[in-house]
Design an enzyme around this catalytic site. Structure first.
Site, PDB file in Angstrom:
ATOM      1  N   MET A 119       0.796  -1.218   0.000  1.00 28.04           N
ATOM      2  CA  MET A 119       0.000   0.000   0.000  1.00 28.04           C
ATOM      3  C   MET A 119       0.835   1.277   0.000  1.00 28.04           C
ATOM      4  O   MET A 119       0.297   2.369   0.159  1.00 28.04           O
ATOM      5  CB  MET A 119      -0.950   0.000   1.209  1.00 28.04           C
ATOM      6  N   LEU A 130       5.535   3.690  -4.697  1.00 26.69           N
ATOM      7  CA  LEU A 130       6.890   3.266  -5.037  1.00 26.69           C
ATOM      8  C   LEU A 130       7.623   4.380  -5.774  1.00 26.69           C
ATOM      9  O   LEU A 130       7.030   5.098  -6.585  1.00 26.69           O
ATOM     10  CB  LEU A 130       6.829   2.024  -5.919  1.00 26.69           C
ATOM     11  N   ASN A 166       1.216  -5.917 -10.078  1.00 25.09           N
ATOM     12  CA  ASN A 166       0.416  -5.526  -8.913  1.00 25.09           C
ATOM     13  C   ASN A 166      -0.998  -6.051  -9.094  1.00 25.09           C
ATOM     14  O   ASN A 166      -1.526  -6.045 -10.205  1.00 25.09           O
ATOM     15  CB  ASN A 166       0.379  -3.992  -8.818  1.00 25.09           C
ATOM     16  N   HIS A 199      -4.831  -5.226  -8.102  1.00 17.64           N
ATOM     17  CA  HIS A 199      -5.587  -4.060  -7.645  1.00 17.64           C
ATOM     18  C   HIS A 199      -7.073  -4.414  -7.646  1.00 17.64           C
ATOM     19  O   HIS A 199      -7.579  -4.994  -8.617  1.00 17.64           O
ATOM     20  CB  HIS A 199      -5.328  -2.872  -8.578  1.00 17.64           C
ATOM     21  N   SER A 258      -7.898  -6.448 -11.041  1.00 17.29           N
ATOM     22  CA  SER A 258      -6.991  -6.423 -12.192  1.00 17.29           C
ATOM     23  C   SER A 258      -5.581  -6.756 -11.736  1.00 17.29           C
ATOM     24  O   SER A 258      -5.179  -6.408 -10.622  1.00 17.29           O
ATOM     25  CB  SER A 258      -6.945  -5.023 -12.825  1.00 17.29           C
ATOM     26  N   ASP A 281      -1.186   2.676 -10.304  1.00 17.52           N
ATOM     27  CA  ASP A 281      -2.295   1.825 -10.771  1.00 17.52           C
ATOM     28  C   ASP A 281      -2.598   2.046 -12.256  1.00 17.52           C
ATOM     29  O   ASP A 281      -3.707   1.757 -12.720  1.00 17.52           O
ATOM     30  CB  ASP A 281      -3.575   2.069  -9.944  1.00 17.52           C
TER      31      ASP A 281
HETATM   32  C1  GAR Z   1      -6.220  -6.914  -1.954  1.00 18.48           C
HETATM   33  O1  GAR Z   1      -7.602  -6.708  -2.083  1.00 18.48           O
HETATM   34  C2  GAR Z   1      -5.465  -6.189  -3.040  1.00 18.48           C
HETATM   35  O2  GAR Z   1      -6.120  -6.192  -4.264  1.00 18.48           O
HETATM   36  C3  GAR Z   1      -5.405  -4.809  -2.461  1.00 18.48           C
HETATM   37  O3  GAR Z   1      -5.130  -5.003  -1.108  1.00 18.48           O
HETATM   38  C4  GAR Z   1      -5.705  -6.232  -0.701  1.00 18.48           C
HETATM   39  C5  GAR Z   1      -4.656  -7.057  -0.013  1.00 18.48           C
HETATM   40  O4  GAR Z   1      -5.221  -8.208   0.541  1.00 18.48           O
HETATM   41  N1  GAR Z   1      -4.414  -4.010  -3.096  1.00 18.48           N
HETATM   42  C6  GAR Z   1      -4.541  -2.698  -3.280  1.00 18.48           C
HETATM   43  O5  GAR Z   1      -5.486  -2.057  -2.919  1.00 18.48           O
HETATM   44  C7  GAR Z   1      -3.361  -2.059  -4.004  1.00 18.48           C
HETATM   45  N2  GAR Z   1      -3.720  -0.768  -4.464  1.00 18.48           N
HETATM   46  P1  GAR Z   1      -4.282  -9.363   1.073  1.00 18.48           P
HETATM   47  O6  GAR Z   1      -3.250  -8.698   1.983  1.00 18.48           O
HETATM   48  O7  GAR Z   1      -5.194 -10.270   1.851  1.00 18.48           O
HETATM   49  O8  GAR Z   1      -3.649 -10.043  -0.107  1.00 18.48           O
END
Ligand code: GAR
Length: 229
Positions: free
Chosen positions: A102, A105, A119, A121, A148, A157
């Site tokens: 999160m 970078l 990544n 998203h 995605s 993103d």
């Molecule tokens: C996931 O939903 C992923 O898509 C999102 O964070 C969550 C992580 O879940 N990523 C973002 O929002 C990136 N911008 P996890 O730690 O259980 O894999």
């Protein structure tokens, strides 16, 4: 007489590093697929900007090298990322997967690794870049949402989208229900996409996603059901 067989570089498991800030369910999907033999890859390190990330506990439990760096200990984002990527590079990954990482970078670090970072998203990009995607999808009133996987570029993103999984938005959805429906598709989406990446079938050329050497006209639509889980 037994013959000594040296694996060719192409046949060795692809080395994957994971960046994660949170609970690590996408990381767990990779861990489980590798241990089940359905993903021919090796996790060479898990890196986080949060010492309390569940992802680190999952890495520990799976015996994977892991490290957390404390952003406050660094004078700038570029200093943090320089140390982070020095550690990632030391692990020697072929592919870097951001799985719930999160933190923004440093553009220079990303630009130096074209086609080697992806990544996941939680939206159908280019819709809903950034945070709180499920809440914003509900507020927008659309009938479809999803996730995605894209190549990471300096554009947040905004890198070329490789693959997507779509889910319906239901009339009685709240943010938690929609997030859970999307997350259930994220895991197979990530696995299937990483399989294609480690097989060398998907690559980035001149800012476009290529599959088997041909530019994709639209993102792959994957993980429509449990086939890929
Ligand atoms: C996931 O939903 C992923 O898509 C999102 O964070 C969550 C992580 O879940 N990523 C973002 O929002 C990136 N911008 P996890 O730690 O259980 O894999």
């Amino acid at each position: 007489m037994s013959e000594l067989r040296v694996p060719s570089p192409e046949s060795r498991p692809r080395r994957i590093a994971v960046l994660a800030s949170g609970r690590g369910s996408n990381l767990q999907a990779l861990i489980d697929a590798i241990s089940a033999g359905t993903l021919q890859a090796e996790l060479v390190g898990v890196f986080s900007d949060r010492a309390d990330a569940g992802a680190l506990q999952r890495a520990r439990a799976a015996g994977i090298d892991h490290a957390a760096l404390e952003p406050k200990a660094f004078a700038s984002r570029s200093a943090f990322d320089a140390e982070l990527f020095a550690r990632i590079d030391a692990a020697g990954p072929d592919l870097i997967v951001c799985a719930g990482y999160m933190r923004l970078l440093d553009a220079g670090m990303v630009d130096a690794r074209p086609g080697r970072m992806v990544n996941i998203h939680p939206s159908l990009l280019p819709a809903f870049k950034g945070l709180r995607t499920h809440r914003r999808a509900l507020a927008a009133g659309g009938r479809e949402h999803g996730a995605s996987v894209h190549f990471v570029t300096a554009d947040l993103d905004g890198g070329p989208v490789i693959s997507q999984a779509r889910v319906p938005v239901r009339d009685d959805d709240d943010e938690a229900a929609l997030a859970a429906r999307v997350l259930a598709r994220e895991h197979p989406l990530l696995l299937e996409t990483v399989r294609w990446l480690v097989a060398g079938r998907i690559a980035l050329h001149e800012h476009q996603v290529h599959l088997d050497g041909r530019a994709l006209a639209a993102p792959l639509q994957l993980a429509a059901n449990n086939r890929f889980a």
